[in-house]
Design an enzyme around this catalytic site. Structure first.
Site, PDB file in Angstrom:
ATOM      1  CG  ASP A  75      -1.870  -1.174   1.241  1.00  0.00           C
ATOM      2  OD1 ASP A  75      -2.296  -1.605   0.155  1.00  0.00           O
ATOM      3  OD2 ASP A  75      -2.169  -1.677   2.342  1.00  0.00           O
ATOM      4  CG  HIS A 102      -2.837  -5.286   3.191  1.00  0.00           C
ATOM      5  ND1 HIS A 102      -2.213  -4.333   2.415  1.00  0.00           N
ATOM      6  CD2 HIS A 102      -2.550  -6.479   2.609  1.00  0.00           C
ATOM      7  CE1 HIS A 102      -1.565  -4.921   1.423  1.00  0.00           C
ATOM      8  NE2 HIS A 102      -1.775  -6.232   1.508  1.00  0.00           N
TER       9      HIS A 102
END
Length: 238
Positions: A75, A102
């Site tokens: 990310d 996530h």
């Protein structure tokens, strides 16, 4: 230079997730004398697999929250890349902290805390946030269903593993990671941490956020809570 002992830990680090694929493997892992290894978990759903590992280790009486980390580096890599492209910056100079979890809306890039400091319009912020959250889908669609984000995931795994090793070797290293946390009212949360010889040596608060980021933070909590609860329930039932 990494010491020989740290090189050994590298092997344990990279194999630890495979060892935890079943309760029996987890028991073998713990009984093999690897209790000082860092357990880094990258298999999705990370929001649930980290609680699963934690509950498994708790049941064995060997849980150390400083040594169980969910890898959310992909990310951060995506956020850094998209911001660099949008603002004409060198991606190596960009750092965008990404907090929460996530998956989907639990991924919250804190664009207001980007280094170097850059200005975004409201439209840019909303567009970049959604793109970072849905980047995995973007890759699948670009490959027309023929694959997923395997190369970028491998890069993120390598980067995080190297950061852990540097920390074990005595360096002060900073990464975002999904860990047991008191930063929010959730038991697990991803935020910036300091890695060191004992694993996670410090967990940093979210810090000052914009109104938009604060709203996103509140919206992600129910989703992340549900994933955490599913993980804990799964561990207790298996």
């Amino acid at each position: 230079m990494l010491h020989e002992t740290t090189s050994f830990r590298c092997r344990v680090l990279l194999e630890s997730e495979r060892m935890f694929s079943t309760p029996r493997n987890a028991d073998m892992f713990c009984s093999a004398g690897f209790l000082q290894a860092l357990i880094t978990i990258i298999s999705n759903p990370v929001n649930s697999t980290v609680p699963i590992a934690a509950e498994t280790l708790k049941a064995m009486g060997v849980y150390d929250p400083k040594r169980v980390l969910g890898v959310t580096t992909l990310d951060i890599v995506r956020a850094n890349t998209f911001v660099a492209e949008a603002k004409g910056l060198d991606v190596h100079d960009v750092d965008v902290p990404v907090v929460g979890g996530h998956a989907g809306i639990t991924i919250l890039p804190l664009l207001s805390q980007t280094t170097p400091s850059v200005d975004f319009t409201k439209e840019e912020i909303e567009k970049l946030t959604v793109r970072i959250q849905n980047a995995g889908t973007e890759v699948v669609e670009a490959k027309a269903g023929a694959g997923s984000a395997t190369l970028s995931m491998a890069y993120a795994a390598a980067r995080f593993a190297e950061s852990c090793l540097r920390g074990l070797d005595g360096e002060e290293v900073y990464e975002c990671a999904y860990v047991e946390s008191t930063v929010t009212d959730l038991p697990y949360f991803s935020s910036k941490v300091k890695l060191g010889p004992t694993g996670v040596e410090e967990i940093f608060p979210v810090g000052k956020v914009t109104e938009y980021e604060a709203e996103c933070l509140e919206k992600l909590k129910p989703e992340l809570t549900g994933s955490i609860e599913k993980g804990i329930a799964f561990a207790k039932e298996n």
